[in-house]
Design a protein around this motif. Structure first.
Motif, PDB file in Angstrom:
ATOM      1  N   THR A 163      16.889 -38.651  51.691  1.00  0.00           N
ATOM      2  CA  THR A 163      15.484 -39.052  51.811  1.00  0.00           C
ATOM      3  C   THR A 163      14.830 -38.427  53.035  1.00  0.00           C
ATOM      4  O   THR A 163      13.667 -38.012  52.988  1.00  0.00           O
ATOM      5  CB  THR A 163      15.364 -40.576  51.889  1.00  0.00           C
ATOM      6  N   GLU A 201      14.177 -34.724  52.386  1.00  0.00           N
ATOM      7  CA  GLU A 201      12.966 -34.557  51.583  1.00  0.00           C
ATOM      8  C   GLU A 201      11.719 -34.677  52.459  1.00  0.00           C
ATOM      9  O   GLU A 201      10.784 -33.872  52.351  1.00  0.00           O
ATOM     10  CB  GLU A 201      12.924 -35.606  50.475  1.00  0.00           C
ATOM     11  N   HIS A 220      19.052 -33.216  49.308  1.00  0.00           N
ATOM     12  CA  HIS A 220      17.862 -33.542  48.519  1.00  0.00           C
ATOM     13  C   HIS A 220      17.634 -32.510  47.424  1.00  0.00           C
ATOM     14  O   HIS A 220      17.460 -32.845  46.253  1.00  0.00           O
ATOM     15  CB  HIS A 220      16.643 -33.625  49.446  1.00  0.00           C
ATOM     16  N   TRP A 245      13.363 -25.546  46.394  1.00  0.00           N
ATOM     17  CA  TRP A 245      12.319 -26.466  46.846  1.00  0.00           C
ATOM     18  C   TRP A 245      11.110 -25.698  47.374  1.00  0.00           C
ATOM     19  O   TRP A 245       9.964 -25.976  46.998  1.00  0.00           O
ATOM     20  CB  TRP A 245      12.873 -27.389  47.943  1.00  0.00           C
TER      21      TRP A 245
END
Length: 297
Positions: free
Chosen positions: A188, A191, A245, A251
């Protein structure tokens, strides 16, 4: 064990891993053909003293950095340092003058790299880690080669707000570094970190990330229990989160960045330092780690 509110100085918890990296960089610098030279790495280790200083005086022959795996790890640190030094040289050549070191630890780039005039280096980390580095180098009369601004903040907290308060301008291009960081953050927080980088980066900004593929849960649990049984509560597996993540290349690419990964298994041989694949620990490290750079368009 880690928890959401843990903290550390340079000799405890996650902070001690910065000394491990500094010691590796110092040993790399002593080689006749070093991949990178950090003249301050040994200075930090000697400032702490004890086993960290003994490592360079022949008084710590059983230290893990003198083991077969340790020698491979030193090669990795030399390669990683060279890679990210080149990344910052390219960013500077492109005119980027805002540099952000996320979890700066004992990174001495603000002092040792030839920054162009006007460069500001923001160093984010726990307050006691930043204090140690500042005091050690100030006692030696060292001054940074760029304007250096400390941002004492935990990266699990509102680091973006703290960075802006320190003078960072999201409207100007910036160069970000997450070196030796992601494994110490839960998924988390990873991210949130990537999201913060993206949100605060103007066009032509760049980011560099070291990432690793999580271990199988059963193997990770075995390694962690093995450390505990040996009384090694602050070495590695008790400090890291075996989570990811998302792959950094994917990403950033999905958000309009041009991303390019370099696998450690490819990079080390190119530098003349191929890993000893007969060593299972070195083989695992080499196959799991990637260095990624991305540019926002």
């Amino acid at each position: 064990m880690r928890n959401d509110n843990d903290s550390w100085d340079i000799t405890t918890g996650v902070g001690s891993t910065a000394l491990f990296v500094a010691a590796s960089r110092a040993l790399e610098a002593r080689k006749p053909d070093p991949l990178a030279v950090d003249p301050y790495a040994e200075v930090f280790c000697r400032a702490v003293g004890g086993a960290w200083a003994d490592l360079f005086d022949g008084a710590a022959p059983d230290h893990i950095l003198h083991s077969p795996f340790g020698k491979q790890f030193v090669n990795f640190q030399g390669a990683r340092t060279k890679y990210f030094d080149a990344y910052f040289a390219a960013a500077s050549a492109a005119g980027v003058q805002q540099v952000v070191l996320l979890a700066a630890g004992l990174d001495s780039r603000a002092y040792r790299l030839p920054w162009p005039d006007g460069t500001v280096v923001y160093e984010l980390d726990q307050p006691r880690v930043l204090e140690f580095k500042r005091e050690v180098l100030a006692d030696r009369g060292e001054t940074p080669a760029a304007q250096r601004r400390e941002v004492a903040v935990d990266l699990r907290d509102d680091w973006a707000g703290a960075l802006t308060a320190a003078g960072f301008d999201p409207a100007r291009p910036s160069a970000w570094l997450a070196e030796g960081l992601l494994v110490y953050l839960p998924a988390t927080a990873q991210e949130a970190l990537f999201g913060g980088i993206d949100a605060m980066s103007a066009a032509n900004s760049c980011a560099a990330v070291e990432e690793s593929v999580p271990m199988p849960a059963e193997l990770f649990g075995f390694k962690r229990d093995e450390e505990r049984a040996a009384g090694d509560d602050g070495t590695f597996f008790t400090l890291v989160y075996n989570e990811r993540h998302a792959p950094a290349e994917e990403w950033f690419a999905e958000r309009g960045w041009n991303a390019e990964p370099t696998t450690l298994s490819d990079y080390l041989p190119r530098l003349g330092r191929p890993a000893d694949l007969d060593d299972p620990e070195a083989r695992a490290m080499t196959s799991a780690i990637r260095l990624v750079t991305a540019t926002k368009v």
